[in-house]
Design a protein around this motif. Structure first.
Motif, PDB file in Angstrom:
ATOM      1  N   LEU A 293      43.405  24.302  27.378  1.00 24.39           N
ATOM      2  CA  LEU A 293      42.137  23.632  27.681  1.00 24.39           C
ATOM      3  C   LEU A 293      41.175  24.448  28.526  1.00 24.39           C
ATOM      4  CD1 LEU A 293      43.277  19.949  28.348  1.00 24.39           C
ATOM      5  CD2 LEU A 293      42.150  20.875  26.336  1.00 24.39           C
ATOM      6  N   ALA A 294      41.620  25.598  29.016  1.00 23.32           N
ATOM      7  CA  ALA A 294      40.738  26.417  29.860  1.00 23.32           C
ATOM      8  C   ALA A 294      39.441  26.761  29.119  1.00 23.32           C
ATOM      9  CB  ALA A 294      41.457  27.689  30.300  1.00 23.32           C
ATOM     10  N   LYS A 295      39.571  27.207  27.869  1.00 27.71           N
ATOM     11  CA  LYS A 295      38.386  27.561  27.086  1.00 27.71           C
ATOM     12  C   LYS A 295      37.549  26.322  26.759  1.00 27.71           C
ATOM     13  CE  LYS A 295      39.972  31.761  24.714  1.00 27.71           C
ATOM     14  NZ  LYS A 295      38.836  32.619  25.095  1.00 27.71           N
ATOM     15  N   VAL A 296      38.218  25.231  26.423  1.00 31.39           N
ATOM     16  CA  VAL A 296      37.509  23.997  26.052  1.00 31.39           C
ATOM     17  C   VAL A 296      36.681  23.475  27.221  1.00 31.39           C
ATOM     18  CG1 VAL A 296      37.768  21.597  25.312  1.00 31.39           C
ATOM     19  CG2 VAL A 296      39.248  23.365  24.346  1.00 31.39           C
ATOM     20  N   VAL A 297      37.302  23.407  28.402  1.00 28.80           N
ATOM     21  CA  VAL A 297      36.608  22.891  29.580  1.00 28.80           C
ATOM     22  C   VAL A 297      35.468  23.820  29.980  1.00 28.80           C
ATOM     23  CG1 VAL A 297      36.846  22.353  32.037  1.00 28.80           C
ATOM     24  CG2 VAL A 297      38.568  21.567  30.417  1.00 28.80           C
ATOM     25  N   SER A 298      35.697  25.130  29.897  1.00 27.52           N
ATOM     26  CA  SER A 298      34.628  26.093  30.200  1.00 27.52           C
ATOM     27  C   SER A 298      33.428  25.855  29.286  1.00 27.52           C
ATOM     28  CB  SER A 298      35.129  27.529  30.019  1.00 27.52           C
ATOM     29  OG  SER A 298      36.138  27.829  30.949  1.00 27.52           O
ATOM     30  N   TYR A 299      33.711  25.624  28.002  1.00 29.93           N
ATOM     31  CA  TYR A 299      32.644  25.365  27.038  1.00 29.93           C
ATOM     32  C   TYR A 299      31.906  24.068  27.354  1.00 29.93           C
ATOM     33  CZ  TYR A 299      30.325  24.195  22.654  1.00 29.93           C
ATOM     34  OH  TYR A 299      29.386  23.831  21.723  1.00 29.93           O
ATOM     35  N   LEU A 300      32.668  23.005  27.643  1.00 28.05           N
ATOM     36  CA  LEU A 300      32.055  21.705  27.927  1.00 28.05           C
ATOM     37  C   LEU A 300      31.220  21.736  29.208  1.00 28.05           C
ATOM     38  CD1 LEU A 300      34.967  19.262  26.992  1.00 28.05           C
ATOM     39  CD2 LEU A 300      32.860  19.691  25.708  1.00 28.05           C
ATOM     40  N   LEU A 301      31.717  22.437  30.225  1.00 25.23           N
ATOM     41  CA  LEU A 301      30.974  22.542  31.482  1.00 25.23           C
ATOM     42  C   LEU A 301      29.661  23.297  31.283  1.00 25.23           C
ATOM     43  CD1 LEU A 301      33.793  23.268  34.098  1.00 25.23           C
ATOM     44  CD2 LEU A 301      32.321  21.255  34.009  1.00 25.23           C
TER      45      LEU A 301
ATOM     46  N   PRO B  54      27.645  14.728  30.060  1.00 22.18           N
ATOM     47  CA  PRO B  54      28.631  13.782  29.515  1.00 22.18           C
ATOM     48  C   PRO B  54      30.031  13.984  30.091  1.00 22.18           C
ATOM     49  CG  PRO B  54      27.279  14.694  27.763  1.00 22.18           C
ATOM     50  CD  PRO B  54      26.975  15.487  28.995  1.00 22.18           C
ATOM     51  N   LEU B  55      30.416  15.258  30.330  1.00 22.87           N
ATOM     52  CA  LEU B  55      31.745  15.530  30.887  1.00 22.87           C
ATOM     53  C   LEU B  55      31.880  14.943  32.281  1.00 22.87           C
ATOM     54  CD1 LEU B  55      34.469  17.010  30.438  1.00 22.87           C
ATOM     55  CD2 LEU B  55      33.469  18.971  31.626  1.00 22.87           C
ATOM     56  N   TRP B  56      30.865  15.187  33.140  1.00 26.95           N
ATOM     57  CA  TRP B  56      30.914  14.642  34.499  1.00 26.95           C
ATOM     58  C   TRP B  56      30.895  13.117  34.480  1.00 26.95           C
ATOM     59  CZ3 TRP B  56      33.008  17.574  37.645  1.00 26.95           C
ATOM     60  CH2 TRP B  56      32.642  18.899  37.858  1.00 26.95           C
ATOM     61  N   SER B  57      30.133  12.514  33.566  1.00 27.58           N
ATOM     62  CA  SER B  57      30.063  11.049  33.524  1.00 27.58           C
ATOM     63  C   SER B  57      31.407  10.452  33.111  1.00 27.58           C
ATOM     64  CB  SER B  57      28.965  10.587  32.552  1.00 27.58           C
ATOM     65  OG  SER B  57      29.221  11.041  31.236  1.00 27.58           O
TER      66      SER B  57
ATOM     67  N   ASN C 264      31.066  11.882  45.032  1.00 28.79           N
ATOM     68  CA  ASN C 264      29.835  12.630  45.286  1.00 28.79           C
ATOM     69  C   ASN C 264      29.788  13.923  44.485  1.00 28.79           C
ATOM     70  OD1 ASN C 264      27.372  13.313  46.942  1.00 28.79           O
ATOM     71  ND2 ASN C 264      28.698  14.993  47.597  1.00 28.79           N
ATOM     72  N   LYS C 265      30.949  14.545  44.308  1.00 30.40           N
ATOM     73  CA  LYS C 265      31.008  15.819  43.592  1.00 30.40           C
ATOM     74  C   LYS C 265      30.779  15.656  42.095  1.00 30.40           C
ATOM     75  CE  LYS C 265      31.970  19.919  42.125  1.00 30.40           C
ATOM     76  NZ  LYS C 265      30.895  20.922  42.094  1.00 30.40           N
ATOM     77  N   ILE C 266      31.210  14.545  41.523  1.00 31.67           N
ATOM     78  CA  ILE C 266      31.192  14.420  40.063  1.00 31.67           C
ATOM     79  C   ILE C 266      30.069  13.519  39.544  1.00 31.67           C
ATOM     80  CG2 ILE C 266      33.609  15.007  39.657  1.00 31.67           C
ATOM     81  CD1 ILE C 266      34.323  12.115  39.785  1.00 31.67           C
ATOM     82  N   TRP C 267      29.050  13.272  40.380  1.00 37.49           N
ATOM     83  CA  TRP C 267      27.849  12.580  39.903  1.00 37.49           C
ATOM     84  C   TRP C 267      27.229  13.425  38.777  1.00 37.49           C
ATOM     85  CZ3 TRP C 267      25.607   8.023  39.988  1.00 37.49           C
ATOM     86  CH2 TRP C 267      24.249   7.902  39.714  1.00 37.49           C
ATOM     87  N   PRO C 268      26.877  12.806  37.639  1.00 39.69           N
ATOM     88  CA  PRO C 268      26.472  13.600  36.463  1.00 39.69           C
ATOM     89  C   PRO C 268      25.194  14.434  36.633  1.00 39.69           C
ATOM     90  CG  PRO C 268      27.083  11.360  35.831  1.00 39.69           C
ATOM     91  CD  PRO C 268      27.012  11.387  37.324  1.00 39.69           C
ATOM     92  N   TRP C 269      24.197  13.892  37.345  1.00 40.98           N
ATOM     93  CA  TRP C 269      22.908  14.580  37.412  1.00 40.98           C
ATOM     94  C   TRP C 269      22.779  15.340  38.727  1.00 40.98           C
ATOM     95  CZ3 TRP C 269      23.235   9.354  35.975  1.00 40.98           C
ATOM     96  CH2 TRP C 269      23.071   9.117  34.591  1.00 40.98           C
ATOM     97  N   LYS C 270      22.581  16.651  38.617  1.00 34.09           N
ATOM     98  CA  LYS C 270      22.527  17.505  39.808  1.00 34.09           C
ATOM     99  C   LYS C 270      21.340  18.464  39.741  1.00 34.09           C
ATOM    100  CE  LYS C 270      27.580  17.520  40.143  1.00 34.09           C
ATOM    101  NZ  LYS C 270      27.674  16.654  41.324  1.00 34.09           N
ATOM    102  N   GLU C 271      20.937  18.893  40.916  1.00 34.81           N
ATOM    103  CA  GLU C 271      19.915  19.933  41.043  1.00 34.81           C
ATOM    104  C   GLU C 271      20.542  21.117  41.760  1.00 34.81           C
ATOM    105  OE1 GLU C 271      16.249  21.579  40.297  1.00 34.81           O
ATOM    106  OE2 GLU C 271      16.943  19.594  39.673  1.00 34.81           O
ATOM    107  N   THR C 272      20.471  22.289  41.152  1.00 28.64           N
ATOM    108  CA  THR C 272      21.058  23.492  41.751  1.00 28.64           C
ATOM    109  C   THR C 272      20.143  24.046  42.824  1.00 28.64           C
ATOM    110  OG1 THR C 272      22.238  24.033  39.708  1.00 28.64           O
ATOM    111  CG2 THR C 272      21.923  25.809  41.297  1.00 28.64           C
TER     112      THR C 272
END
Length: 327
Positions: free
Chosen positions: A87-95, A101-104, A256-264
């Protein structure tokens, strides 16, 4: 047939733990807790101590294997390892391509876990409420810490393994996020992904380069796991209600860390000036979906977010309904 089915189920639980540990913000310990194997896991790991040598000398290897609940640990570790490698490649791709959607999905999963873990507190009183508040505050503070820059030094990778594994077995505290804070997450995930590619290509050079990183990290994990699990197992036996309340707080604070909408706010450039240059977010803040749409001139994917959130909740309901409970 029953034993075979039990081992398959345990293997799948290990896969779920491994999948959770790949994602920064989600803990494999949470999966272990809600699937009913958490205390057995702590007890089994705690038995990995010097007394094993006495058992081997006196009663043989078979007795030592039974002492550490070897079949349980082996099947679970196989599941975790399989999941990490595949899943390392899959999760990297999804992130990278489907981050919101992943964070939600994981937000729903962790929010549902708050209820599942919290309801195991047999009696809420001043001590357990205080423990809940302290756990929430500590986890929240961890999520707002600025990360370190990346390091590829093997001694540092070893230390990161020792620290991250402690978080990985704590529900609500993400070992992957601790790796992000320590600046080692991208290194470990990339090494896992490259190791898998090297194995497929049968490239000795790639296997050696990335395998050494994974082996040192794994050694750090083993050292940290054996040390910390004994301490945590001791606390469980002494004050189970308080410990579960703290763990529930960890889950709340980690949201707090996994809230879907973030600003870098700040970023780190990995492999600067090279063809594989990549910009990695270091410090982010949570924003509303409306603000996200304004800032990025793109859809906040609200309907998809709600769907994935509900899927995460539904999975928790199914796990609670069918997973065997610990005594």
């Amino acid at each position: 047939m029953g034993k075979s089915k039990s081992k398959v189920t345990l293997f799948l639980k290990g896969c779920a733990m491994g999948a959770a540990d790949v994602v920064p913000g989600v803990s494999g310990g949470t999966i272990a807790f809600i699937t009913g194997i958490y205390e057995e896991l702590l007890e089994s790991i705690s038995n990995l101590n010097l007394s094993l040598f006495k058992t081997i000398k006196k009663n043989g290897i078979k007795a030592a294997w039974q002492q550490i609940n070897g079949n349980f640990l082996l099947v679970l570790l196989l599941g975790i390892g399989t999941s990490l490698l595949t899943l390392a490649k899959v999760v990297s791709y999804l992130l990278e391509h489907h981050e919101i959607p992943l964070w939600s999905f994981f937000f729903g999963l962790v929010l549902g876990s708050v209820w599942l873990v919290g309801k195991q507190v047999e009696r809420w009183d001043i001590k357990t409420i205080a423990a809940l508040i302290i756990g929430t505050a500590v986890a929240y503070y961890i999520t707002i810490l600025p990360p370190f820059t990346e390091s590829h030094n093997l001694w540092y990778i070893f230390i990161c393994g020792c620290i991250a594994i402690c978080a990985m077995i704590l529900p609500g505290v993400s070992g992957s996020f601790i790796l992000v804070l320590l600046g080692a997450y991208a290194t470990i995930l990339e090494s896992l992904s490259n190791l898998l590619s090297g194995l497929k290509a049968m490239s000795t050079e790639i296997i050696m380069a990335n395998g050494s990183v994974i082996m040192v990290f794994a050694l750090g994990c083993i050292v940290g796991l054996i040390s910390f699990s004994r301490f945590l197992n001791y606390l469980f036996k002494r004050s189970k209600n308080v410990v579960i309340a703290v763990l529930t707080g960890f889950l709340i604070g980690s949201l707090n860390k996994i809230w879907p909408w973030k600003e870098t706010i700040t970023t780190f450039t990995k492999h600067a000036g090279e063809p594989n240059e990549k910009i990695i977010p270091l410090l982010q803040k949570n924003i509303s979906p409306q603000q996200f749409e304004i800032n990025h001139a793109t859809s906040p994917e609200l309907m998809l977010v709600i769907t994935m959130f509900l899927v995460g909740i539904l999975i928790l309901i199914v796990l609670d309904r069918f997973a065997p409970k610990e005594d």
